[in-house]
Motif scaffolding. Sequence first.
Motif, PDB file in Angstrom:
ATOM      1  N   GLU A   1       0.833  -1.207   0.000  1.00 43.71           N
ATOM      2  CA  GLU A   1       0.000   0.000   0.000  1.00 43.71           C
ATOM      3  C   GLU A   1       0.870   1.260   0.000  1.00 43.71           C
ATOM      4  OE1 GLU A   1      -2.954   2.161   3.133  1.00 43.71           O
ATOM      5  OE2 GLU A   1      -3.241   0.007   2.849  1.00 43.71           O
ATOM      6  N   GLU A   2       1.943   1.238   0.791  1.00 38.91           N
ATOM      7  CA  GLU A   2       2.831   2.397   0.911  1.00 38.91           C
ATOM      8  C   GLU A   2       3.569   2.704  -0.390  1.00 38.91           C
ATOM      9  OE1 GLU A   2       4.350   5.645   2.527  1.00 38.91           O
ATOM     10  OE2 GLU A   2       3.159   4.320   3.801  1.00 38.91           O
ATOM     11  N   ILE A   3       3.907   1.675  -1.171  1.00 34.22           N
ATOM     12  CA  ILE A   3       4.712   1.891  -2.377  1.00 34.22           C
ATOM     13  C   ILE A   3       3.906   1.709  -3.668  1.00 34.22           C
ATOM     14  CG2 ILE A   3       6.881   1.287  -1.225  1.00 34.22           C
ATOM     15  CD1 ILE A   3       6.689  -1.472  -2.669  1.00 34.22           C
ATOM     16  N   GLN A   4       2.600   1.773  -3.576  1.00 25.03           N
ATOM     17  CA  GLN A   4       1.747   1.580  -4.748  1.00 25.03           C
ATOM     18  C   GLN A   4       2.116   2.539  -5.890  1.00 25.03           C
ATOM     19  OE1 GLN A   4      -0.474  -0.843  -5.275  1.00 25.03           O
ATOM     20  NE2 GLN A   4      -0.757  -0.070  -7.333  1.00 25.03           N
ATOM     21  N   GLY A   5       2.326   3.803  -5.584  1.00 26.72           N
ATOM     22  CA  GLY A   5       2.683   4.786  -6.615  1.00 26.72           C
ATOM     23  C   GLY A   5       4.001   4.449  -7.298  1.00 26.72           C
ATOM     24  N   GLU A   6       4.989   4.023  -6.520  1.00 29.46           N
ATOM     25  CA  GLU A   6       6.295   3.667  -7.076  1.00 29.46           C
ATOM     26  C   GLU A   6       6.195   2.414  -7.947  1.00 29.46           C
ATOM     27  OE1 GLU A   6       5.734   4.677  -3.945  1.00 29.46           O
ATOM     28  OE2 GLU A   6       6.816   6.574  -4.080  1.00 29.46           O
ATOM     29  N   MET A   7       5.357   1.469  -7.549  1.00 36.53           N
ATOM     30  CA  MET A   7       5.154   0.255  -8.355  1.00 36.53           C
ATOM     31  C   MET A   7       4.518   0.611  -9.703  1.00 36.53           C
ATOM     32  SD  MET A   7       6.375  -2.316  -6.694  1.00 36.53           S
ATOM     33  CE  MET A   7       5.628  -3.733  -7.474  1.00 36.53           C
ATOM     34  N   GLU A   8       3.556   1.524  -9.677  1.00 35.85           N
ATOM     35  CA  GLU A   8       2.930   1.968 -10.929  1.00 35.85           C
ATOM     36  C   GLU A   8       3.957   2.682 -11.815  1.00 35.85           C
ATOM     37  OE1 GLU A   8      -0.460   4.275  -9.727  1.00 35.85           O
ATOM     38  OE2 GLU A   8      -1.482   2.509  -8.896  1.00 35.85           O
ATOM     39  N   GLU A   9       4.807   3.500 -11.201  1.00 34.19           N
ATOM     40  CA  GLU A   9       5.841   4.228 -11.948  1.00 34.19           C
ATOM     41  C   GLU A   9       6.796   3.257 -12.650  1.00 34.19           C
ATOM     42  OE1 GLU A   9       9.534   7.282 -11.008  1.00 34.19           O
ATOM     43  OE2 GLU A   9       7.874   7.158  -9.582  1.00 34.19           O
ATOM     44  N   THR A  10       7.246   2.220 -11.945  1.00 34.72           N
ATOM     45  CA  THR A  10       8.157   1.261 -12.570  1.00 34.72           C
ATOM     46  C   THR A  10       7.445   0.448 -13.646  1.00 34.72           C
ATOM     47  OG1 THR A  10       7.765  -0.390 -10.842  1.00 34.72           O
ATOM     48  CG2 THR A  10       9.672   1.068 -10.567  1.00 34.72           C
ATOM     49  N   GLY A  11       6.156   0.176 -13.440  1.00 37.24           N
ATOM     50  CA  GLY A  11       5.378  -0.542 -14.459  1.00 37.24           C
ATOM     51  C   GLY A  11       5.264   0.264 -15.740  1.00 37.24           C
ATOM     52  N   LYS A  12       5.012   1.560 -15.616  1.00 35.11           N
ATOM     53  CA  LYS A  12       4.925   2.430 -16.798  1.00 35.11           C
ATOM     54  C   LYS A  12       6.271   2.516 -17.515  1.00 35.11           C
ATOM     55  CE  LYS A  12       1.189   5.278 -15.018  1.00 35.11           C
ATOM     56  NZ  LYS A  12       0.809   6.564 -14.417  1.00 35.11           N
TER      57      LYS A  12
ATOM     58  N   GLN B   1       7.075   1.365 -21.427  1.00 35.20           N
ATOM     59  CA  GLN B   1       7.632   2.290 -22.401  1.00 35.20           C
ATOM     60  C   GLN B   1       8.973   1.827 -22.967  1.00 35.20           C
ATOM     61  OE1 GLN B   1       7.839   5.924 -20.179  1.00 35.20           O
ATOM     62  NE2 GLN B   1       5.659   6.365 -20.402  1.00 35.20           N
ATOM     63  N   THR B   2       9.803   1.195 -22.116  1.00 33.45           N
ATOM     64  CA  THR B   2      11.174   0.897 -22.533  1.00 33.45           C
ATOM     65  C   THR B   2      11.477  -0.599 -22.671  1.00 33.45           C
ATOM     66  OG1 THR B   2      12.008   0.780 -20.263  1.00 33.45           O
ATOM     67  CG2 THR B   2      11.986   2.967 -21.327  1.00 33.45           C
ATOM     68  N   GLY B   3      10.667  -1.437 -22.033  1.00 35.48           N
ATOM     69  CA  GLY B   3      10.946  -2.863 -22.015  1.00 35.48           C
ATOM     70  C   GLY B   3      12.088  -3.223 -21.073  1.00 35.48           C
ATOM     71  N   ARG B   4      12.503  -2.278 -20.242  1.00 30.38           N
ATOM     72  CA  ARG B   4      13.614  -2.491 -19.313  1.00 30.38           C
ATOM     73  C   ARG B   4      13.150  -2.288 -17.876  1.00 30.38           C
ATOM     74  NH1 ARG B   4      18.768   0.673 -21.185  1.00 30.38           N
ATOM     75  NH2 ARG B   4      19.703  -0.847 -19.787  1.00 30.38           N
ATOM     76  N   ALA B   5      13.704  -3.078 -16.997  1.00 28.22           N
ATOM     77  CA  ALA B   5      13.391  -2.946 -15.569  1.00 28.22           C
ATOM     78  C   ALA B   5      14.001  -1.661 -15.020  1.00 28.22           C
ATOM     79  CB  ALA B   5      13.930  -4.150 -14.803  1.00 28.22           C
ATOM     80  N   SER B   6      13.410  -1.145 -13.970  1.00 32.65           N
ATOM     81  CA  SER B   6      13.955   0.045 -13.313  1.00 32.65           C
ATOM     82  C   SER B   6      13.730  -0.076 -11.813  1.00 32.65           C
ATOM     83  CB  SER B   6      13.291   1.313 -13.852  1.00 32.65           C
ATOM     84  OG  SER B   6      11.920   1.326 -13.509  1.00 32.65           O
ATOM     85  N   ARG B   7      14.400   0.777 -11.078  1.00 33.65           N
ATOM     86  CA  ARG B   7      14.233   0.825  -9.630  1.00 33.65           C
ATOM     87  C   ARG B   7      13.840   2.231  -9.228  1.00 33.65           C
ATOM     88  NH1 ARG B   7      19.431  -2.594  -7.437  1.00 33.65           N
ATOM     89  NH2 ARG B   7      18.759  -4.564  -8.330  1.00 33.65           N
TER      90      ARG B   7
END
Length: 135
Positions: free
Chosen positions: A105-116, A120-126
């Motif tokens: 719940e706390e990192i939901q926004g960050e999870m959505e950001e990495t998913g987007k 867009q790039t096909g590459r993982a991010s942190r």
Amino acid sequence: MIRCTGIRRVVFFHGYYGEYCYLPLYIFCDDSLLCAKLRTSGADAGEGAKEEIGRIVNHIRSQWPEVKIVVRGDSGFTREEIMSWCEANKADYLSGLARNSRLQEEIQGEMEETGKHYEQTGRASRVYKDFSIKR
């Protein structure tokens, strides 16, 4: 006369791994192995870690008293006794947390950001976030 009736091998079933196994404790500094301790899988993941960390840190500090030490471990080592030892002995620490509903719940926004980013790039991010969880 001494008679040997056999060798007893002690292993335990580990529910997480779904196997009979051992649970080794490894401590590294970069690529250098500083400690390897074989434990049965019936042990807690953090069992014996504080003592080994203390032994290693004290040895390092005997040679380099002012060196900055950061103890890093996964969620199996997020234990009060290890964190308290680090604080009392001027060693910083960084430990992981196992996935749970409060954390997600706390990192939901960050999870959505990495998913987007991946879409867009096909590459993982942190993405990192600093926050406190109240008990």
